[in-house]
Write an enzyme that holds these catalytic residues in place. Structure first.
Site, short mmCIF file in Angstrom:
data_model
loop_
_atom_site.label_atom_id
_atom_site.label_comp_id
_atom_site.label_asym_id
_atom_site.label_seq_id
_atom_site.Cartn_x
_atom_site.Cartn_y
_atom_site.Cartn_z
N ILE A 112 -9.64 -8.47 -7.44
CA ILE A 112 -10.95 -8.56 -6.29
C ILE A 112 -9.51 -9.14 -5.66
O ILE A 112 -8.29 -9.71 -5.68
CB ILE A 112 -11.50 -9.26 -6.77
CG1 ILE A 112 -11.93 -10.45 -5.23
CG2 ILE A 112 -10.99 -10.81 -7.65
CD1 ILE A 112 -13.64 -11.12 -6.26
N CYS A 113 -9.85 -10.07 -4.06
CA CYS A 113 -8.59 -10.74 -3.20
C CYS A 113 -7.59 -9.70 -2.60
O CYS A 113 -8.12 -8.73 -2.17
CB CYS A 113 -8.96 -11.40 -3.21
SG CYS A 113 -8.37 -12.85 -2.37
N HIS A 114 -6.80 -10.50 -3.20
CA HIS A 114 -5.30 -9.95 -3.38
C HIS A 114 -4.34 -8.85 -4.56
O HIS A 114 -3.63 -7.94 -4.37
CB HIS A 114 -4.45 -10.95 -3.50
CG HIS A 114 -3.95 -11.12 -1.31
ND1 HIS A 114 -5.46 -12.26 -1.11
CD2 HIS A 114 -3.56 -11.53 -0.21
CE1 HIS A 114 -4.85 -12.65 -0.50
NE2 HIS A 114 -3.61 -12.77 0.76
N GLY A 115 -6.27 -8.75 -5.56
CA GLY A 115 -5.84 -7.92 -6.15
C GLY A 115 -5.60 -6.45 -6.56
O GLY A 115 -4.71 -6.43 -7.10
N TRP A 117 -3.34 -5.22 -4.13
CA TRP A 117 -1.38 -5.29 -4.38
C TRP A 117 -1.50 -4.81 -4.89
O TRP A 117 -0.18 -3.56 -5.37
CB TRP A 117 -0.77 -6.76 -3.87
CG TRP A 117 -0.34 -7.02 -2.76
CD1 TRP A 117 -0.97 -5.96 -1.30
CD2 TRP A 117 -0.20 -8.45 -1.94
NE1 TRP A 117 -0.75 -6.51 -0.18
CE2 TRP A 117 -0.65 -8.68 -0.52
CE3 TRP A 117 -0.23 -9.31 -2.89
CZ2 TRP A 117 -0.12 -9.22 0.39
CZ3 TRP A 117 0.38 -10.33 -2.06
CH2 TRP A 117 0.00 -10.34 -0.83
#
Length: 180
Positions: A112-115, A117
């Protein structure tokens, strides 16, 4: 009997910088649904969460370290966001290797979100449709993914969401992947 009885889920994070709700909410809700959830951090000390990448949030005590887990012992992996957490996690070879191992085993990987990456670093997004925090669009496209703006996106074993507002759909998608 709860929907996720008998399922083992691994959540990985750094010891500083994970977005509070993106670790606390999935851990709590997946446990409420019957899963055994193990939180693994880079080090044995507490995880200091942040709210909005800047304000200190709750601390979370990890169960183990990232180095101390084996992907084969779990049914799914969750990678929470938080800019600092995700940026650090993607440089942790053990965390990246875990993502690869889960994908190779055909086990669900939820980020989730920046995960996402960390998913990019593991080389598992090419040809996939992924969502994330909007600032990752170019990174995902450059890694060969199609980026979409949806509360949850499931493509094969990859489950992705944009931000804490999407947590209800994110957790539901993890449950669906494990009960299908």
């Amino acid at each position: 009997m709860a929907a996720l009885d008998g399922k083992k889920i691994l959540v990985i994070a750094t010891n500083y910088g994970v977005e509070q709700d993106e670790i606390v909410v999935p851990v709590d809700q997946l446990r409420e649904r019957g899963a055994t959830v193990t939180v693994a951090a880079q080090e044995t000390g507490s995880i200091q969460t942040l709210v909005g990448d800047k304000d200190p949030g709750k601390t979370v005590d990890p169960d183990t370290t990232i180095a101390g887990v084996n992907a084969g012992s779990f049914d799914a992996l969750v990678v929470p966001g938080g800019t600092i957490n995700a940026d650090t996690l993607r440089t942790d070879q053990q965390a990246v290797s875990l993502v690869s191992a889960f994908v190779e085993a055909g086990a669900p990987v939820a980020a989730i979100c920046h995960g996402p990456w960390t998913l990019i670093e593991a080389g598992v997004v090419s040809g996939k449709t992924i969502t994330s925090f909007p600032s990752l669009q170019s990174d995902l496209r450059n890694a060969g993914a199609e980026w979409v703006d949806r509360e949850v996106q499931v493509d094969g074993g990859l489950i992705t969401s944009r931000n804490p507002d999407d947590l209800p759909a994110f957790v539901d998608a993890i449950e669906s992947a494990l009960t299908a």
